[in-house]
Design a protein around this motif. Sequence first.
Motif, PDB file in Angstrom:
ATOM      1  N   ARG A  59       0.446   3.354   1.973  1.00 31.97           N
ATOM      2  CA  ARG A  59       1.916   3.253   1.966  1.00 31.97           C
ATOM      3  C   ARG A  59       2.354   1.908   1.384  1.00 31.97           C
ATOM      4  N   ARG A  60       1.657   0.837   1.739  1.00 30.14           N
ATOM      5  CA  ARG A  60       1.954  -0.471   1.131  1.00 30.14           C
ATOM      6  C   ARG A  60       1.677  -0.437  -0.366  1.00 30.14           C
ATOM      7  N   ALA A  61       0.592   0.231  -0.767  1.00 33.05           N
ATOM      8  CA  ALA A  61       0.257   0.325  -2.194  1.00 33.05           C
ATOM      9  C   ALA A  61       1.355   1.053  -2.963  1.00 33.05           C
ATOM     10  N   ILE A  62       1.954   2.063  -2.359  1.00 28.72           N
ATOM     11  CA  ILE A  62       3.074   2.753  -3.006  1.00 28.72           C
ATOM     12  C   ILE A  62       4.250   1.796  -3.169  1.00 28.72           C
ATOM     13  N   ASP A  63       4.584   1.056  -2.120  1.00 23.01           N
ATOM     14  CA  ASP A  63       5.697   0.099  -2.202  1.00 23.01           C
ATOM     15  C   ASP A  63       5.442  -0.964  -3.263  1.00 23.01           C
ATOM     16  N   VAL A  64       4.234  -1.509  -3.289  1.00 23.33           N
ATOM     17  CA  VAL A  64       3.884  -2.534  -4.276  1.00 23.33           C
ATOM     18  C   VAL A  64       3.936  -1.937  -5.688  1.00 23.33           C
ATOM     19  N   SER A  65       3.439  -0.731  -5.839  1.00 24.99           N
ATOM     20  CA  SER A  65       3.439  -0.079  -7.158  1.00 24.99           C
ATOM     21  C   SER A  65       4.854   0.169  -7.671  1.00 24.99           C
ATOM     22  N   LEU A  66       5.739   0.565  -6.788  1.00 23.55           N
ATOM     23  CA  LEU A  66       7.139   0.759  -7.194  1.00 23.55           C
ATOM     24  C   LEU A  66       7.766  -0.566  -7.611  1.00 23.55           C
ATOM     25  N   ALA A  67       7.487  -1.629  -6.873  1.00 21.51           N
ATOM     26  CA  ALA A  67       7.996  -2.955  -7.241  1.00 21.51           C
ATOM     27  C   ALA A  67       7.391  -3.421  -8.568  1.00 21.51           C
ATOM     28  N   ASP A  68       6.104  -3.140  -8.780  1.00 24.91           N
ATOM     29  CA  ASP A  68       5.455  -3.495 -10.046  1.00 24.91           C
ATOM     30  C   ASP A  68       6.123  -2.800 -11.220  1.00 24.91           C
TER      31      ASP A  68
END
Length: 177
Positions: A59-68
């Motif tokens: 879930r954190r990886a999804i959030d980071v990926s969206l921010a990226d």
Amino acid sequence: MDRFVILSGCSGGGKSTLLEALRRRGHHVIEEPGRRIVTQELDSGGSALPWVDATAFVRRAIDVSLADRKAAAKLPGIIFFDRGLIDAASALQKLTGEPALTTYGQSHRYNGHVFLTPPWPEIYVGDRERRHDVSEAITEYDRLTVDYPALGYQVHILPKIGVEERADFVRSVLGLS
């Protein structure tokens, strides 16, 4: 977005080395969300780690990926992503059964060409952030070889050749040579 190119595949298959070669050739590169999260969690004593709380981690990886993706939209030219949103959505769907691939995979597109590093046990090395063994890496790779085409991406398996030749291959497929 057509300028966003995914490099994914088997963990320990040479993605980071290839991305560094592409960076040296003047391309923007977005580092792997998972490694950044693991480093941060290890340094802070957090638990959003794949071997502690895999669901919190993805879930954190999804959030980071969206921010990226949002940050990368401001950069010029082709941007190469070391893994990213589709990988995280694939993992979340596997872990929870949520339709994450459909949710994120259809609404946040990347370039139609996706490059996957195949399993390469001869160069696989575990480290502080990569604690899984090569068999787990191969299982993930096998899932991604199904999930990317299911979303309509044309998958290119990177040949097991030198890093500069791999960079030439990627650039050639993208028409950058």
